[in-house]
Design a protein around this motif. Structure first.
Motif, PDB file in Angstrom:
ATOM      1  N   MET A  97     -14.614  47.259 -37.555  1.00 50.27           N
ATOM      2  CA  MET A  97     -14.610  47.178 -36.983  1.00 50.27           C
ATOM      3  C   MET A  97     -15.591  47.404 -35.652  1.00 50.27           C
ATOM      4  N   GLN A  98     -15.024  47.663 -34.470  1.00 48.19           N
ATOM      5  CA  GLN A  98     -15.363  47.825 -32.608  1.00 48.19           C
ATOM      6  C   GLN A  98     -16.744  48.195 -32.746  1.00 48.19           C
ATOM      7  N   HIS A  99     -17.744  47.452 -32.570  1.00 44.20           N
ATOM      8  CA  HIS A  99     -18.893  48.598 -31.796  1.00 44.20           C
ATOM      9  C   HIS A  99     -18.584  49.049 -31.156  1.00 44.20           C
ATOM     10  N   ALA A 100     -18.945  50.762 -30.826  1.00 48.87           N
ATOM     11  CA  ALA A 100     -18.885  51.833 -30.609  1.00 48.87           C
ATOM     12  C   ALA A 100     -19.514  51.796 -28.523  1.00 48.87           C
ATOM     13  N   LYS A 101     -20.504  51.007 -29.016  1.00 47.34           N
ATOM     14  CA  LYS A 101     -21.097  50.755 -27.526  1.00 47.34           C
ATOM     15  C   LYS A 101     -21.184  49.838 -26.830  1.00 47.34           C
ATOM     16  N   TYR A 102     -21.614  48.096 -27.372  1.00 43.28           N
ATOM     17  CA  TYR A 102     -20.384  46.875 -26.722  1.00 43.28           C
ATOM     18  C   TYR A 102     -20.356  46.177 -27.961  1.00 43.28           C
ATOM     19  N   PRO A 103     -18.622  46.727 -27.382  1.00 47.81           N
ATOM     20  CA  PRO A 103     -17.234  46.168 -27.465  1.00 47.81           C
ATOM     21  C   PRO A 103     -16.937  44.158 -28.050  1.00 47.81           C
ATOM     22  N   HIS A 104     -17.368  44.281 -26.939  1.00 49.54           N
ATOM     23  CA  HIS A 104     -17.138  42.697 -26.478  1.00 49.54           C
ATOM     24  C   HIS A 104     -18.506  42.125 -27.018  1.00 49.54           C
ATOM     25  N   LEU A 105     -19.927  42.262 -27.286  1.00 50.67           N
ATOM     26  CA  LEU A 105     -21.486  41.517 -27.530  1.00 50.67           C
ATOM     27  C   LEU A 105     -21.137  41.080 -29.420  1.00 50.67           C
ATOM     28  N   PHE A 106     -20.371  42.986 -30.120  1.00 47.47           N
ATOM     29  CA  PHE A 106     -20.658  42.385 -31.219  1.00 47.47           C
ATOM     30  C   PHE A 106     -18.781  41.847 -31.457  1.00 47.47           C
ATOM     31  N   SER A 107     -17.700  42.004 -30.696  1.00 47.40           N
ATOM     32  CA  SER A 107     -16.924  41.138 -31.776  1.00 47.40           C
ATOM     33  C   SER A 107     -17.043  39.741 -32.382  1.00 47.40           C
ATOM     34  N   LYS A 108     -16.331  39.095 -33.165  1.00 44.53           N
ATOM     35  CA  LYS A 108     -16.613  38.013 -33.861  1.00 44.53           C
ATOM     36  C   LYS A 108     -16.212  36.740 -32.710  1.00 44.53           C
ATOM     37  N   GLY A 109     -15.990  35.636 -32.671  1.00 43.37           N
ATOM     38  CA  GLY A 109     -16.053  34.421 -31.989  1.00 43.37           C
ATOM     39  C   GLY A 109     -15.612  33.225 -32.646  1.00 43.37           C
ATOM     40  N   LYS A 110     -14.826  32.388 -31.936  1.00 42.57           N
ATOM     41  CA  LYS A 110     -14.511  31.054 -32.377  1.00 42.57           C
ATOM     42  C   LYS A 110     -15.590  29.648 -31.921  1.00 42.57           C
ATOM     43  N   VAL A 111     -15.654  28.622 -32.213  1.00 42.85           N
ATOM     44  CA  VAL A 111     -16.390  26.990 -31.804  1.00 42.85           C
ATOM     45  C   VAL A 111     -15.710  26.367 -32.963  1.00 42.85           C
ATOM     46  N   GLY A 112     -14.499  25.730 -32.400  1.00 40.99           N
ATOM     47  CA  GLY A 112     -14.017  24.882 -33.010  1.00 40.99           C
ATOM     48  C   GLY A 112     -12.890  25.596 -34.706  1.00 40.99           C
ATOM     49  N   LYS A 113     -13.736  25.473 -35.517  1.00 44.16           N
ATOM     50  CA  LYS A 113     -12.778  25.918 -36.880  1.00 44.16           C
ATOM     51  C   LYS A 113     -14.299  27.166 -38.010  1.00 44.16           C
ATOM     52  N   VAL A 114     -15.590  26.835 -36.425  1.00 47.31           N
ATOM     53  CA  VAL A 114     -16.647  27.753 -37.305  1.00 47.31           C
ATOM     54  C   VAL A 114     -16.281  29.555 -36.122  1.00 47.31           C
ATOM     55  N   THR A 115     -16.179  30.367 -37.545  1.00 48.83           N
ATOM     56  CA  THR A 115     -16.542  31.596 -36.545  1.00 48.83           C
ATOM     57  C   THR A 115     -17.830  32.411 -36.704  1.00 48.83           C
ATOM     58  N   THR A 116     -17.903  33.042 -36.148  1.00 52.22           N
ATOM     59  CA  THR A 116     -19.312  34.088 -35.933  1.00 52.22           C
ATOM     60  C   THR A 116     -19.234  34.952 -35.987  1.00 52.22           C
ATOM     61  N   LYS A 117     -19.861  35.497 -35.988  1.00 50.92           N
ATOM     62  CA  LYS A 117     -19.873  37.382 -36.281  1.00 50.92           C
ATOM     63  C   LYS A 117     -20.321  38.206 -35.073  1.00 50.92           C
ATOM     64  N   ASN A 118     -20.448  37.320 -33.892  1.00 50.23           N
ATOM     65  CA  ASN A 118     -20.964  38.163 -32.586  1.00 50.23           C
ATOM     66  C   ASN A 118     -20.717  36.939 -31.394  1.00 50.23           C
ATOM     67  N   ARG A 119     -21.138  37.654 -30.635  1.00 50.12           N
ATOM     68  CA  ARG A 119     -21.170  36.477 -29.156  1.00 50.12           C
ATOM     69  C   ARG A 119     -22.309  36.233 -28.284  1.00 50.12           C
ATOM     70  N   VAL A 120     -23.458  36.200 -29.119  1.00 49.63           N
ATOM     71  CA  VAL A 120     -24.655  35.830 -28.742  1.00 49.63           C
ATOM     72  C   VAL A 120     -25.041  34.746 -29.231  1.00 49.63           C
ATOM     73  N   ILE A 121     -25.568  33.780 -28.912  1.00 52.01           N
ATOM     74  CA  ILE A 121     -26.169  31.899 -29.713  1.00 52.01           C
ATOM     75  C   ILE A 121     -27.619  32.215 -29.097  1.00 52.01           C
ATOM     76  N   ARG A 122     -28.446  31.997 -30.470  1.00 51.13           N
ATOM     77  CA  ARG A 122     -29.384  32.011 -29.313  1.00 51.13           C
ATOM     78  C   ARG A 122     -29.753  30.540 -29.009  1.00 51.13           C
ATOM     79  N   ASN A 123     -30.777  29.512 -27.451  1.00 52.14           N
ATOM     80  CA  ASN A 123     -30.443  29.449 -27.626  1.00 52.14           C
ATOM     81  C   ASN A 123     -31.668  28.019 -27.769  1.00 52.14           C
ATOM     82  N   SER A 124     -32.146  27.072 -28.106  1.00 54.40           N
ATOM     83  CA  SER A 124     -32.754  25.607 -28.361  1.00 54.40           C
ATOM     84  C   SER A 124     -33.497  25.394 -27.151  1.00 54.40           C
ATOM     85  N   MET A 125     -34.860  25.925 -28.130  1.00 55.00           N
ATOM     86  CA  MET A 125     -36.075  25.642 -26.560  1.00 55.00           C
ATOM     87  C   MET A 125     -36.797  24.979 -27.497  1.00 55.00           C
ATOM     88  N   GLY A 126     -38.191  23.647 -27.284  1.00 56.20           N
ATOM     89  CA  GLY A 126     -38.813  23.297 -28.169  1.00 56.20           C
ATOM     90  C   GLY A 126     -40.683  24.673 -28.014  1.00 56.20           C
TER      91      GLY A 126
END
Length: 644
Positions: free
Chosen positions: A1-30
């Motif tokens: 189901m498409q998110h009402a307020k953030y349809p792009h942010l909470f759409s599924k994504g693909k990296v190679g053959k891996v599927t992600t539940k949304n378009r947010v990536i927690r970036n690395s930080m020491g």
């Protein structure tokens, strides 16, 4: 189901053959959450992984792993003994709903700064600021050593895969070894690894090929790259785009795009606009056919949604905002944006005191970050009626903590919620502080905490039926007792920042030497005034250890602000300020305005008087106890409220 307020942010994504539940990536930080010199996985690393994943990002990268024996602020994967610990991190991420990512790093020229002793790079080149700080100039790598390091990348990637991670990333940005090879400034080699861009890309290309040989063609590999390293004669967008095309041909599955290095971290401060990297990343996306991710001051779910909706990138990365609020993604998904603690981009806890200060990173707005050793809001054994005097960062944080623990709280504030954060957020480049004030305003209301807009005395509190009081009234401006200080041309800096008194004319002398002095001088200079700073000591600001101070120093210089160190204000006339040095020599500075920014003094009198006239428990927090900065006040408010 498409998110009402953030349809792009909470759409599924693909990296190679891996599927992600949304378009947010927690970036690395020491983080410095590791154990000892060997960079072993600690319980804190595992709990951090679980908390970060539970917060909602589709992919989570945390600390990166060294591929060579050494010490740094993260973890390690340079031999098989690290696999069990890393597997617990991957499992924690999976158990809490995230795709598990791990970044591989060789600090290169930054190894000395990171804490290691074998400092190598393509060439013996080091930024001057690092040399001045005592860093070791790197030793140039031999061809055989380059090939050995490439193999170490592949071996480390195989360990990461064996540990259960779903994606591996090569840290090719921020001053790490691949960055050193890509940079035309850092790479002065005259062999096949230097000179032309093709040759400077060779090391990174060979690293990717070796990793692919170890993990197989279908295992996703990401590369973190600088679109612009913001260093003189360094990496620029045009060359980055070419490198991205090359990496796509080599089978890279994701491009993680950032700007700046550890040396130029000031480009991540609040002087730069929200989402300042997005337009550059869009130019990369136009030239490739693999997912592009961008990180850089993406401060709200609305900002993230807009970047994605505009088609600039495929994923948004976030790191510092995740320190401010590990659960901001989930809060956005469930419609609780008002509960998101904002990052104010001060860089004090995460960068200045953290990464560059060689301490576990902290956050100015989140005093509970990494407090895995204790219950965050332990229930009070006996609920008390508690007065909090002052609604600055210390008072607001104390009030919320008290309420969450079960106490009854009344806040007294003579002005407005925010305290002197109102003045601190007055400059255009500090608008993020106003979001922090708004967060507190909403949270106090949401938790039904009574706020009385009135000035109170110790006697008022003593007679108010309270069991305890937290005094968080802030500091008081230091007053200068010199002849002419009451002249019409004199303005207190705090009055100028608050807007209660205007500073007009063609020139101003600003007296002081702290951050507030720089803010006032910059504001006046931007309005076209001729500005001179008079500083009693010989050192102005701390550009070697504070990212905001670097920006102040650069911008004040660009605007022609004159700096007179070693002078104090001796007197004021109707048309000038008289400064005097340690030898008694005076200088007259004709001006239309004299703005006093002489710092603050602590203010213990209220608490001391209250203790004297009552039998209640009295605590102090923030500048009234010890003058410091917003992070110190926030953390002090939280800590003292746990004691009640």
């Amino acid at each position: 189901m498409q998110h009402a307020k953030y349809p792009h942010l909470f759409s599924k994504g693909k990296v190679g053959k891996v599927t992600t539940k949304n378009r947010v990536i927690r970036n690395s930080m020491g983080t410095y959450l590791n154990v000892g010199k060997l960079c072993d996985v600690s319980d804190r690393n595992i709990k951090h992984a679980a908390e970060a994943a539970e917060g909602g990002p589709g992919i989570v990268f945390l600390d990166n792993c060294l591929i060579v024996d050494g010490y740094h602020m993260g973890l390690a994967a340079y031999d098989d003994t690290y696999i069990p610990g890393l597997s617990m991190i991957a499992q924690a991420m999976h158990d809490h709903g995230a795709v598990a990512g791990m970044q591989l790093a060789h600090p290169g020229r930054d190894m000395g700064f990171a804490g290691g002793d074998n400092v190598v790079a393509p060439s013996a080149v080091l930024p001057e600021i690092m040399i001045n700080a005592g860093a070791t100039v790197p030793r140039p790598l031999t061809i055989d050593e380059i090939h050995e390091i490439e193999e170490q990348y592949g071996q480390a990637a195989a360990r990461v895969k064996q540990a259960g991670f779903d994606i591996v990333e090569v840290h090719g940005a921020c001053g790490c070894l691949p960055t050193n090879f890509l940079s035309p400034h850092d790479n002065q080699r005259n062999d096949i690894y230097g000179g032309s861009l093709f040759n400077r890309q060779r090391f990174l290309v060979e690293v990717i090929r070796v990793i692919k040989r170890y993990v197989g063609p279908d295992f996703p590999v990401s590369v973190k790259l600088d679109m612009d390293d913001c260093e003189p004669d360094g990496i620029r967008l045009e060359e980055c785009i070419d490198t991205c095309r090359v990496l796509e041909r080599e089978g890279v599955a994701l491009l993680n795009l950032v700007t700046a290095t550890h040396v130029t971290a000031n480009f991540s401060t609040s002087f730069y606009p929200w989402s300042y990297c997005a337009d550059m990343a869009a130019k990369v996306k136009e030239q490739v056919h693999i997912p592009v991710m961008v990180t850089g001051a993406i401060q709200s779910p609305e900002a993230a949604e807009k970047i994605l909706a505009d088609g600039k990138v495929d994923f948004v990365g976030t790191a510092r905002q995740c320190l401010a609020d590990q659960a901001w993604v989930e809060k956005a998904r469930t419609g609780h944006e008002e509960d998101i603690r904002p990052c104010i981009r001060c860089q004090i806890g995460c960068t200045d005191r953290g990464i560059l200060g060689h301490h576990p990173i902290s956050c100015a707005t989140n005093p509970t970050l990494f407090h895995y050793y204790e219950e965050l809001y332990p229930k009070a054994e006996t609920p008390k009626n508690v007065a909090v005097v002052g609604a600055g960062p210390a008072g607001c944080e104390a009030a919320l903590t008290l309420k969450k623990r079960g106490h009854n709280v009344v806040v007294f504030e003579k002005r407005e919620i925010g305290g002197t954060m109102i003045e601190a957020g007055a400059a255009w480049y500090k608008s993020d502080i106003n979001r922090f004030i708004e967060y507190y305003r909403k949270q106090l209301k949401k938790h039904n905490i009574e706020v009385r807009k009135q000035e109170v005395t110790p006697e008022d509190i003593a007679a108010g039926g309270f069991d305890a009081c937290i005094v968080a009234i802030g500091g008081e401006p230091r007053k200068l007792n010199v002849p002419g200080i009451d002249k019409p041309i004199v303005t207190e800096g705090i009055d100028f920042l608050y807007g209660s008194k205007k500073v007009e004319g063609k020139s101003a002398v600003v007296v002081g030497g702290a951050t507030t002095t720089a803010e006032i001088a910059l504001d006046l200079a931007e309005k076209g005034m001729d500005v001179t700073i008079v500083k009693r000591g010989t050192k102005f600001l701390n550009p070697a250890g504070c990212q905001m101070d670097i920006e102040y120093t650069i911008r004040l210089h660009q605007l022609g602000v004159k700096l007179m160190t070693g002078y104090r204000l001796d007197s004021v006339t109707d048309t000038s300020a008289i400064a005097i040095d340690q030898y008694g020599e005076t200088v007259e500075l004709p001006c239309d305005n004299v703005v006093i920014s002489a710092g603050f003094l602590n203010r213990p009198g209220f608490a001391e008087k209250l203790e004297e006239i009552s039998d209640m428990d009295v605590y102090m927090a923030g500048d009234c106890k010890k003058v410091a900065e917003i992070p110190d006040a926030t953390h002090a408010g939280y800590a003292v409220a746990r004691m009640v």
